[in-house]
Design an enzyme around this catalytic site. Sequence first.
Site, PDB file in Angstrom:
ATOM      1  N   THR A 115       0.700  -1.330  -0.007  1.00  0.00           N
ATOM      2  CA  THR A 115       0.035  -0.030  -0.080  1.00  0.00           C
ATOM      3  C   THR A 115       0.944   1.094  -0.038  1.00  0.00           C
ATOM      4  O   THR A 115       2.169   1.293   0.340  1.00  0.00           O
ATOM      5  CB  THR A 115      -1.000   0.192   1.209  1.00  0.00           C
ATOM      6  OG1 THR A 115      -0.186   0.046   2.273  1.00  0.00           O
ATOM      7  CG2 THR A 115      -1.801  -1.158   1.376  1.00  0.00           C
ATOM      8  N   ASP A 116       0.214   2.501  -0.218  1.00  0.00           N
ATOM      9  CA  ASP A 116       0.721   3.547  -0.300  1.00  0.00           C
ATOM     10  C   ASP A 116       0.514   4.182   1.258  1.00  0.00           C
ATOM     11  O   ASP A 116      -0.357   3.643   1.980  1.00  0.00           O
ATOM     12  CB  ASP A 116       0.241   4.633  -1.237  1.00  0.00           C
ATOM     13  CG  ASP A 116      -1.345   4.801  -1.379  1.00  0.00           C
ATOM     14  OD1 ASP A 116      -1.941   4.346  -0.214  1.00  0.00           O
ATOM     15  OD2 ASP A 116      -1.621   5.244  -2.477  1.00  0.00           O
ATOM     16  N   LEU A 117       0.792   5.299   1.515  1.00  0.00           N
ATOM     17  CA  LEU A 117       0.412   6.141   2.740  1.00  0.00           C
ATOM     18  C   LEU A 117      -0.790   5.942   2.979  1.00  0.00           C
ATOM     19  O   LEU A 117      -1.210   6.196   4.402  1.00  0.00           O
ATOM     20  CB  LEU A 117       0.837   7.355   2.971  1.00  0.00           C
ATOM     21  CG  LEU A 117       2.635   7.646   2.961  1.00  0.00           C
ATOM     22  CD1 LEU A 117       3.027   8.968   2.878  1.00  0.00           C
ATOM     23  CD2 LEU A 117       3.275   6.604   4.144  1.00  0.00           C
ATOM     24  N   SER A 118      -1.932   5.887   2.106  1.00  0.00           N
ATOM     25  CA  SER A 118      -3.301   6.105   2.524  1.00  0.00           C
ATOM     26  C   SER A 118      -3.839   4.682   2.690  1.00  0.00           C
ATOM     27  O   SER A 118      -5.077   4.639   3.123  1.00  0.00           O
ATOM     28  CB  SER A 118      -4.016   6.806   1.429  1.00  0.00           C
ATOM     29  OG  SER A 118      -4.128   6.102   0.037  1.00  0.00           O
TER      30      SER A 118
END
Length: 151
Positions: A28-31
């Site tokens: 995942t990314d930061l979100s």
Amino acid sequence: MVVLPPLPGGIFDGPRHLYGVRVYYEDTDLSGITYHANYLRWFERARSDLLRMLEIDQRAAIEAGDGAYAVSEIHLRYIRPARLDDDVVIETTCTELGAASCRMHQIARRGDQELCEASLRVGFISLEGRPRRQPAQWRAAFRQFMDREDK
């Protein structure tokens, strides 16, 4: 003696191969949403395990100098995001079988929601990168997979 857990592989459902993945933090990314390139990795893993289940030994073919599969084209459509901790199923079907290539369709799903789909062509190539006929046994394995009717 060390006991190994079952390895991934997936299951056949008629002319479909189903392969499960879980969305981990690293995906995942930061979100908390799956980074777009990870769908390509999941689709590749599902195709690789499909080949193993069809008893297509890619490693032996490479080591013998016979050739290897390579993606020659791919089209992705992102529909909705997968999120951290989601369980995702990759569905793979073979839609067309040729002498040197096959077309496949893959869908990543969370439950009954489609997340991403891929349409692709995979070609068999020599180790020098030239197209060549797939081994007859491999084509027969794909044909049998495409013709499966068990549910």
